[in-house]
Design a protein around this motif. Structure first.
Motif, PDB file in Angstrom:
ATOM      1  N   ILE A 180       0.860  -1.181   0.078  1.00  0.00           N
ATOM      2  CA  ILE A 180      -0.003  -0.125   0.165  1.00  0.00           C
ATOM      3  C   ILE A 180       0.946   1.370   0.125  1.00  0.00           C
ATOM      4  CG2 ILE A 180      -1.807   1.279   1.336  1.00  0.00           C
ATOM      5  CD1 ILE A 180      -2.767  -1.395   2.416  1.00  0.00           C
ATOM      6  N   ALA A 181       1.017   1.788  -1.193  1.00  0.00           N
ATOM      7  CA  ALA A 181       1.996   2.997  -1.382  1.00  0.00           C
ATOM      8  C   ALA A 181       1.379   4.368  -0.828  1.00  0.00           C
ATOM      9  CB  ALA A 181       2.302   3.019  -2.668  1.00  0.00           C
ATOM     10  N   GLY A 182       2.130   5.222  -0.605  1.00  0.00           N
ATOM     11  CA  GLY A 182       1.830   6.706  -0.556  1.00  0.00           C
ATOM     12  C   GLY A 182       1.459   7.443  -1.752  1.00  0.00           C
ATOM     13  N   VAL A 183       1.116   8.695  -1.666  1.00  0.00           N
ATOM     14  CA  VAL A 183       0.923   9.286  -2.687  1.00  0.00           C
ATOM     15  C   VAL A 183       2.005   9.554  -3.820  1.00  0.00           C
ATOM     16  CG1 VAL A 183       0.181  11.796  -3.550  1.00  0.00           C
ATOM     17  CG2 VAL A 183      -0.596  10.816  -1.431  1.00  0.00           C
ATOM     18  N   PRO A 184       1.969   9.146  -4.982  1.00  0.00           N
ATOM     19  CA  PRO A 184       3.138   9.036  -5.957  1.00  0.00           C
ATOM     20  C   PRO A 184       4.119  10.347  -5.917  1.00  0.00           C
ATOM     21  CG  PRO A 184       1.015   8.286  -6.841  1.00  0.00           C
ATOM     22  CD  PRO A 184       0.526   8.905  -5.752  1.00  0.00           C
ATOM     23  N   SER A 185       3.399  11.687  -5.683  1.00  0.00           N
ATOM     24  CA  SER A 185       4.247  12.729  -5.767  1.00  0.00           C
ATOM     25  C   SER A 185       5.127  12.946  -4.793  1.00  0.00           C
ATOM     26  CB  SER A 185       3.372  13.912  -6.054  1.00  0.00           C
ATOM     27  OG  SER A 185       2.452  14.231  -4.861  1.00  0.00           O
ATOM     28  N   HIS A 186       4.690  12.320  -3.485  1.00  0.00           N
ATOM     29  CA  HIS A 186       5.683  12.229  -2.333  1.00  0.00           C
ATOM     30  C   HIS A 186       7.023  11.324  -2.613  1.00  0.00           C
ATOM     31  CE1 HIS A 186       1.945  13.196   0.104  1.00  0.00           C
ATOM     32  NE2 HIS A 186       2.033  14.343  -0.758  1.00  0.00           N
ATOM     33  N   ARG A 187       8.107  12.231  -2.222  1.00  0.00           N
ATOM     34  CA  ARG A 187       9.420  11.502  -2.332  1.00  0.00           C
ATOM     35  C   ARG A 187       9.625  10.249  -1.540  1.00  0.00           C
ATOM     36  NH1 ARG A 187      14.905  12.558  -3.709  1.00  0.00           N
ATOM     37  NH2 ARG A 187      15.963  10.713  -3.522  1.00  0.00           N
ATOM     38  N   ASP A 188       8.682  10.415  -0.399  1.00  0.00           N
ATOM     39  CA  ASP A 188       8.926   9.032   0.581  1.00  0.00           C
ATOM     40  C   ASP A 188       8.382   8.218   0.049  1.00  0.00           C
ATOM     41  OD1 ASP A 188      10.216  10.852   2.562  1.00  0.00           O
ATOM     42  OD2 ASP A 188       8.782  11.153   3.961  1.00  0.00           O
ATOM     43  N   ALA A 189       7.163   8.501  -0.645  1.00  0.00           N
ATOM     44  CA  ALA A 189       6.333   7.138  -1.071  1.00  0.00           C
ATOM     45  C   ALA A 189       7.213   6.652  -2.235  1.00  0.00           C
ATOM     46  CB  ALA A 189       5.087   7.650  -1.657  1.00  0.00           C
ATOM     47  N   GLN A 190       7.859   7.355  -3.114  1.00  0.00           N
ATOM     48  CA  GLN A 190       8.539   6.903  -4.199  1.00  0.00           C
ATOM     49  C   GLN A 190       9.730   6.082  -3.551  1.00  0.00           C
ATOM     50  OE1 GLN A 190       9.795  10.585  -6.089  1.00  0.00           O
ATOM     51  NE2 GLN A 190       7.940  11.250  -6.496  1.00  0.00           N
ATOM     52  N   ASP A 191      10.397   6.385  -2.653  1.00  0.00           N
ATOM     53  CA  ASP A 191      11.452   5.680  -2.204  1.00  0.00           C
ATOM     54  C   ASP A 191      11.068   4.416  -1.535  1.00  0.00           C
ATOM     55  OD1 ASP A 191      13.158   7.654  -3.134  1.00  0.00           O
ATOM     56  OD2 ASP A 191      13.610   8.492  -1.048  1.00  0.00           O
ATOM     57  N   ARG A 192      10.165   4.423  -0.837  1.00  0.00           N
ATOM     58  CA  ARG A 192       9.374   3.321  -0.127  1.00  0.00           C
ATOM     59  C   ARG A 192       9.197   2.249  -1.260  1.00  0.00           C
ATOM     60  NH1 ARG A 192       6.785   6.328   4.971  1.00  0.00           N
ATOM     61  NH2 ARG A 192       8.610   7.364   5.442  1.00  0.00           N
ATOM     62  N   LEU A 193       8.463   2.696  -2.365  1.00  0.00           N
ATOM     63  CA  LEU A 193       8.011   1.783  -3.392  1.00  0.00           C
ATOM     64  C   LEU A 193       9.226   1.049  -4.007  1.00  0.00           C
ATOM     65  CD1 LEU A 193       5.999   0.533  -5.167  1.00  0.00           C
ATOM     66  CD2 LEU A 193       5.975   2.592  -6.684  1.00  0.00           C
ATOM     67  N   SER A 194      10.224   1.971  -4.282  1.00  0.00           N
ATOM     68  CA  SER A 194      11.704   1.411  -4.907  1.00  0.00           C
ATOM     69  C   SER A 194      12.417   0.523  -4.046  1.00  0.00           C
ATOM     70  CB  SER A 194      12.577   2.613  -5.451  1.00  0.00           C
ATOM     71  OG  SER A 194      12.811   3.272  -4.341  1.00  0.00           O
ATOM     72  N   GLY A 195      12.283   0.870  -2.717  1.00  0.00           N
ATOM     73  CA  GLY A 195      12.791  -0.377  -1.839  1.00  0.00           C
ATOM     74  C   GLY A 195      11.982  -1.626  -1.961  1.00  0.00           C
ATOM     75  N   TYR A 196      10.730  -1.453  -1.784  1.00  0.00           N
ATOM     76  CA  TYR A 196       9.691  -2.791  -2.156  1.00  0.00           C
ATOM     77  C   TYR A 196      10.310  -3.423  -3.357  1.00  0.00           C
ATOM     78  CZ  TYR A 196       5.584  -4.879  -3.400  1.00  0.00           C
ATOM     79  OH  TYR A 196       4.582  -5.961  -3.928  1.00  0.00           O
ATOM     80  N   ARG A 197      10.516  -2.909  -4.461  1.00  0.00           N
ATOM     81  CA  ARG A 197      10.711  -3.430  -5.662  1.00  0.00           C
ATOM     82  C   ARG A 197      11.916  -4.051  -5.714  1.00  0.00           C
ATOM     83  NH1 ARG A 197       7.903  -0.576 -10.825  1.00  0.00           N
ATOM     84  NH2 ARG A 197       8.937  -2.198 -11.875  1.00  0.00           N
ATOM     85  N   ALA A 198      12.964  -3.377  -5.173  1.00  0.00           N
ATOM     86  CA  ALA A 198      14.408  -3.676  -5.297  1.00  0.00           C
ATOM     87  C   ALA A 198      14.511  -5.096  -4.234  1.00  0.00           C
ATOM     88  CB  ALA A 198      15.310  -2.660  -4.435  1.00  0.00           C
ATOM     89  N   ALA A 199      13.675  -5.106  -3.170  1.00  0.00           N
ATOM     90  CA  ALA A 199      13.950  -6.456  -2.407  1.00  0.00           C
ATOM     91  C   ALA A 199      13.328  -7.640  -3.094  1.00  0.00           C
ATOM     92  CB  ALA A 199      13.277  -6.358  -1.120  1.00  0.00           C
ATOM     93  N   LEU A 200      12.187  -7.359  -3.809  1.00  0.00           N
ATOM     94  CA  LEU A 200      11.527  -8.262  -4.868  1.00  0.00           C
ATOM     95  C   LEU A 200      12.478  -8.868  -5.725  1.00  0.00           C
ATOM     96  CD1 LEU A 200       7.847  -7.106  -5.117  1.00  0.00           C
ATOM     97  CD2 LEU A 200       8.569  -8.913  -3.717  1.00  0.00           C
ATOM     98  N   GLU A 201      13.066  -7.821  -6.338  1.00  0.00           N
ATOM     99  CA  GLU A 201      13.953  -8.325  -7.816  1.00  0.00           C
ATOM    100  C   GLU A 201      15.238  -9.067  -7.007  1.00  0.00           C
ATOM    101  OE1 GLU A 201      16.703  -5.867 -10.945  1.00  0.00           O
ATOM    102  OE2 GLU A 201      15.323  -4.720  -9.812  1.00  0.00           O
ATOM    103  N   ASP A 202      15.667  -8.511  -6.107  1.00  0.00           N
ATOM    104  CA  ASP A 202      17.088  -9.360  -5.432  1.00  0.00           C
ATOM    105  C   ASP A 202      16.596 -10.621  -5.184  1.00  0.00           C
ATOM    106  OD1 ASP A 202      18.411  -6.995  -6.113  1.00  0.00           O
ATOM    107  OD2 ASP A 202      18.641  -6.323  -3.744  1.00  0.00           O
TER     108      ASP A 202
END
Length: 330
Positions: A180-202
């Motif tokens: 459940i992501a935050g508002v896409p325009s917020h940097r915190d939400a962007q970074d938390r989504l990217s961390g989630y994706r990176a963990a899945l990829e690794d």
């Protein structure tokens, strides 16, 4: 009771008392204690208006927060207030509600009220405007990085925090992990989504966009997002919410649908709000040192007001494992 009378009673000069009151005195701890005891004994109350006219200072620090009712910002404000305690400066707090126009108006309000310094907590006000304000008053920004003001910005590693949260779920055997992501325009939400994706990829797990739903950092959006996940008939065994408030809402949605945490669905949040240890079950989350961030911001602003170079301590995030996560049932 005048400042001169306080000085005579304490056995120091009036200028020493004045500097102790405005936080600029370089005196021994013993002398400061004598003056402070005398101020208390004589019940001295400085004339703030007169002091402001004489010194060109209002003895106030403007604080732009996003939502004064938010438990996240509330803890940061508490730290900021504590950091300013006994300095002679007091916070003037105004909310921007994550809207650029409201934030700009709030900043203008603080500037026109002649605050001596400013602390900006998150937000979406343009970097250019913050650089402009920093040229007028000492400014510290929390939760964002402003090019040209890097030494005056304190930003935590949201990417690594989200990575650790997602990795924790993966290590427990979960493979279908919703976010459940935050508002896409917020940097915190962007970074938390990217961390989630990176963990899945690794971990060699595919990213499924259908398992990512957008929220707005408030409880209701977490409830609605989890409800959509359940109604969408997508298989998932864990949820990583981009903040604790949305995790609270998701927890209620799961409860309403008869899904148990963590027996049926593991749940992780982000922030470690004060109430997260008291949820049922206590919430696994990523701790942000919100109170310490407020204290650090206050210390940095006070240092800038004394003409010192900006100094902010390195602060990190930490995964706090509680009872809302468990190994996936086979």
């Amino acid at each position: 009771m005048t400042l001169a009378e306080v000085a005579r009673a304490a056995g120091v000069s009036a200028s020493t008392v004045s500097r102790i009151l405005n936080g600029t005195a370089n005196v021994s701890a013993e002398k400061r204690e004598v003056v402070e005891r005398t101020l208390t004994r004589l019940n001295y109350r400085p004339n703030v208006l007169a002091r402001g006219l004489a010194s060109g200072r209002t003895m106030s620090v403007g604080v732009l927060t996003q939502d004064i009712s938010s438990p996240f910002y509330g803890d940061t404000l508490r730290g900021l207030e504590q950091g300013l305690a006994r300095s002679g400066y007091h916070p003037v707090v105004i909310s921007g509600h994550w809207r650029a126009q409201e934030e700009m108006e709030a900043i203008d309000f603080l500037v026109t009220r002649r605050v001596d310094g400013m602390a900006v907590l998150g937000g979406v006000a343009p970097d250019e405007r913050l650089r402009e304000v920093a040229g007028q008053v000492p400014l510290v920004a929390l939760g964002r990085s402003v090019p040209g003001l890097e030494a005056q910005c304190l930003r935590l590693d949201n990417h690594s925090g989200a990575y650790a949260a997602t990795r924790h779920l993966i290590d427990l055997g979960h493979r279908a992990i919703a976010h459940i992501a935050g508002v896409p325009s917020h940097r915190d939400a962007q970074d938390r989504l990217s961390g989630y994706r990176a963990a899945l990829e690794d971990a060699g797990l595919p990213f499924d966009p259908d398992l990512v739903l957008e929220g707005d950092f408030l409880e209701q959006s977490g409830f609605l997002a989890a409800t959509r996940l359940i109604e969408g008939r997508r298989m998932f065994t864990a949820i990583f919410a981009a903040n604790d408030q949305m995790a609270y809402g998701a927890r209620l949605a799961l409860y309403r649908r008869g899904l148990r945490v963590p027996e049926d669905v593991s749940l992780v949040g982000f922030d470690d709000l004060p109430g997260s240890i008291y949820t049922t079950p206590p919430l696994t989350t990523v701790r942000q040192p919100t109170y310490e961030m407020g204290v650090a911001a206050a210390a940095c602003v006070l240092g800038l007001l004394r003409g010192e170079p900006p100094e902010l301590p390195p602060l990190g995030v930490e995964l706090i494992v509680r009872e809302s996560t468990a190994r996936r049932r086979l």
